[in-house]
Design a protein around this motif. Structure first.
Motif, PDB file in Angstrom:
ATOM      1  N   PRO A   1      -9.256   0.133   6.403  1.00 16.98           N
ATOM      2  CA  PRO A   1      -8.856   0.349   5.008  1.00 16.98           C
ATOM      3  C   PRO A   1      -7.760   1.414   4.895  1.00 16.98           C
ATOM      4  O   PRO A   1      -7.566   2.246   5.776  1.00 16.98           O
ATOM      5  N   GLY A   2      -7.072   1.372   3.756  1.00 18.75           N
ATOM      6  CA  GLY A   2      -5.930   2.242   3.546  1.00 18.75           C
ATOM      7  C   GLY A   2      -6.250   3.727   3.613  1.00 18.75           C
ATOM      8  O   GLY A   2      -5.488   4.505   4.185  1.00 18.75           O
TER       9      GLY A   2
ATOM     10  N   SER B   1      -4.464   6.271   6.196  1.00 14.31           N
ATOM     11  CA  SER B   1      -3.722   7.409   5.670  1.00 14.31           C
ATOM     12  C   SER B   1      -4.202   8.712   6.315  1.00 14.31           C
ATOM     13  O   SER B   1      -3.392   9.587   6.671  1.00 14.31           O
TER      14      SER B   1
ATOM     15  N   CYS C   1      -4.934  -4.271  10.051  1.00 11.04           N
ATOM     16  CA  CYS C   1      -5.203  -4.096   8.615  1.00 11.04           C
ATOM     17  C   CYS C   1      -4.581  -5.234   7.827  1.00 11.04           C
ATOM     18  O   CYS C   1      -3.843  -6.060   8.371  1.00 11.04           O
TER      19      CYS C   1
ATOM     20  N   THR D   1      -2.324  -2.551   3.220  1.00  9.55           N
ATOM     21  CA  THR D   1      -2.442  -1.354   4.050  1.00  9.55           C
ATOM     22  C   THR D   1      -1.265  -1.239   5.007  1.00  9.55           C
ATOM     23  O   THR D   1      -0.804  -0.133   5.312  1.00  9.55           O
TER      24      THR D   1
END
Length: 462
Positions: free
Chosen positions: A36-37, A41, A206, A210
C-alpha cells in the motif's frame, strides 16, 4: 503457487492484498504482494535517511553480488532453476533469459567503469571528498538521493541498468513488473547478501496509484511503458521514460542484399521480438516489395516451440492472447500488403500455451505511421527509402544503416531523435562501451562547480 513478498528496509514484507500472476499457459503460478501507498511512502523516507553506499566500496560489493546472483542459491533456486522458472512464467525463450542474466552479472562486475562513462573530463569522479586543497574545477555529484525504477516485464535484461545508480550513491526502489517479479527479487536479494544495506534498496510491487506515488516521492525515476508513458512524462526533467524503441534498419542499394536480409532477420527475432532494440521498421532503397517477400520467406522458417526448447525464438503466451495480438496486427495493417501473417501456434504438450509467429507487412510509404508501430512479437514493417529523406528515420532508439555511403550515415547521425546509429549491424547489437539510449549517469548526475582552495592558489595570471 509461489508466495512472492515485497522486500522492505527490514526484510520480506507480506501483504493482505495480493496479485495472482499466471504463467505463459494462463495457469496461476504465483501470488505477488501488493504494497500500500502509506507503507511505500514510509520506505522511501527510510531510504532517504540512509547513508549512501560509499562509492569507493560499491564496485567490490556489486562484483560480489554478481557472484551471488550467478553461483549461489537465492530463495531456494540456483541460477538454472531460476531461469527455467522465469521462462515458464513469462514465455520468454530460455536462451534469452540466460543471455539477460549473463548481461546482469557482467554489468555488476563492470560497474566501476560504466558508472564513470558519462562523467565529463573536467569533473572529479563521484565520491571525491570535499577538501580545501581542491583547485577550482568541478565534481560529479548526484542530483538527488532516491531513484525509482518502474520495471518492464518484456525482458529480464532491463534489470542490468539500474544497479549503476547504487554505485553512484543513490538509494533505489524497484517496482517490478507483475509479469516478471522473479528477476528483480533475485537481483536485490543477491545485492543485499553481498553487502548493500537493506535500507538502501527495496522491491515494492504495487498497484498503479501507488506506482505514481513512488515516482512523486522519488528524486529521479525511470519508467518503462508504451507511448502513453512517454506522453505523460515527456516534459518531466526528473523522469526518464523508456517507451517504444521503433528501431529501424536501412538497406541501401549499394550494400549486399543478402547481408541486409540477415541483419533484418536477426534484428526482428532479437529477444523474441519484444526488446526495444528489436527491428521494427526496414527501409529498402531498391525493390522493397521483393525484400519484404524474401524476409517473409526466411522468417516463415522459424519453428514454433515452447520457451524451454533450445531452439525457441518466439514469445509464448496463452492461446487467447496470441490470437488477440495476431488479429490486432491484421486489423491495423488494413490495406497494406501482408507478406507473412502472424498466427497463434498452439503447443500441443503445453495446455493452452501458444507461440506467436512473425509478421512481415509492406507499406507504400516510409511516412506511414505503421512504420513505428510496435508489437510484442517479431513484426517488421517494410517501406521504400530514398536518399535525401532521412527525416523519416527520426524517432528511432536505434538506427542501423547497411550502406557504403558515409554521407548518408553522417546525415543520419545528426538526427536529434535517434539515440544510437550503427553501420551494417543488427539494431539489437550491444557493446559495454556503447550506451543504451544515452548513459544513465547523464540523467542521475551533474557537474557541480567547486573552488575550495585558497584564492591565491587558484588565481590565474592573464
Amino acid at each position: 503457487m509461489l508466495d512472492i513478498p515485497a522486500l522492505g528496509p527490514t526484510g520480506p514484507y507480506r501483504t493482505r492484498n495480493r496479485t495472482t500472476v499466471t504463467d505463459a499457459s494462463g495457469v496461476p503460478a504465483l501470488e505477488l504482494a501488493s504494497v500500500p501507498g502509506l507503507v511505500v511512502s514510509h520506505w522511501i523516507d527510510q531510504l532517504r535517511a540512509s547513508a549512501p553506499l560509499p562509492v569507493a566500496q560499491a564496485a567490490d560489493v556489486l562484483a560480489k553480488a554478481a557472484d551471488v546472483f550467478a553461483d549461489q542459491e537465492v530463495l531456494g533456486d540456483d541460477l538454472d532453476a531460476h531461469e527455467r522458472r522465469v521462462a515458464e512464467l513469462t514465455g520468454t525463450p530460455l536462451a534469452v533469459v540466460r543471455e539477460c542474466d549473463r548481461l546482469i552479472t557482467a554489468t555488476l562486475r563492470d560497474v566501476a567503469r560504466t558508472a564513470s562513462a558519462a562523467r565529463p573530463a573536467g569533473c572529479a569522479q563521484a565520491g571525491t571528498a570535499v577538501s580545501t586543497s581542491l583547485p577550482a574545477g568541478a565534481a560529479w555529484r548526484r542530483t538527488g538521493d532516491v531513484f525509482a525504477v518502474h520495471a518492464a516485464g518484456n525482458s529480464p535484461g532491463v534489470h542490468a541498468m539500474w544497479p549503476e545508480a547504487l554505485a553512484l550513491g543513490y538509494r533505489v526502489v524497484v517496482r517490478p513488473s507483475n509479469r516478471n517479479p522473479l528477476t528483480p527479487l533475485r537481483l536485490v536479494t543477491a545485492l543485499r547478501e553481498a553487502g548493500v544495506p537493506a535500507a538502501q534498496l527495496v522491491v515494492a510491487p504495487c498497484d498503479h496509484a501507488t506506482a505514481d506515488l513512488i515516482i512523486e516521492r522519488s528524486d529521479r525515476a525511470v519508467v518503462y511503458g508504451g507511448q502513453d508513458v512517454v506522453d505523460k512524462y515527456r516534459d518531466r526533467a526528473d523522469i526518464r521514460p523508456q517507451g517504444p524503441g521503433r528501431s529501424k534498419l536501412v538497406v541501401a542499394a549499394d550494400a549486399d542484399r543478402g547481408t541486409g536480409l540477415e541483419l533484418a532477420r536477426t534484428g526482428a527475432l532479437y529477444h523474441a521480438g519484444t526488446a526495444c532494440t528489436a527491428t521494427t521498421g526496414v527501409l529498402v532503397e531498391h525493390d522493397p516489395a521483393g525484400f519484404a517477400a524474401e524476409l517473409a520467406a526466411t522468417l516463415a522458417e522459424v519453428t514454433p516451440v515452447g520457451p524451454m526448447s533450445d531452439t525457441a525464438l518466439l514469445p509464448c503466451m496463452p492461446e487467447a492472447d496470441a490470437r488477440r495480438l495476431a488479429t490486432a496486427l491484421l486489423d491495423r495493417a488494413g490495406e497494406a500488403v501482408v507478406h507473412l501473417a502472424p498466427r497463434a501456434e498452439r503447443l500441443g504438450d503445453a495446455g493452452s500455451m501458444a507461440a506467436l509467429t512473425p509478421a512481415v507487412v509492406e507499406l507504400a510509404s516510409p511516412k506511414d505511421p505503421l512504420l513505428a508501430y510496435e508489437m510484442p512479437f517479431p513484426c517488421v514493417w517494410v517501406a521504400p527509402f530514398e536518399r535525401g529523406t532521412t527525416d523519416v528515420l527520426d524517432g528511432s532508439l536505434v538506427l542501423s544503416l547497411h550502406t557504403e555511403d558515409l554521407g548518408l550515415i553522417a546525415a543520419a547521425s545528426e538526427l536529434t531523435s535517434v539515440s544510437n546509429v550503427y553501420r551494417s549491424r543488427p539494431t539489437s547489437w550491444i557493446h559495454p562501451d556503447v550506451p543504451h539510449d544515452g548513459f544513465l549517469g547523464e540523467f542521475l548526475m551533474r557537474a557541480t562547480g567547486l573552488a575550495l582552495a585558497d584564492e591565491n592558489e587558484t588565481r590565474s595570471d592573464k
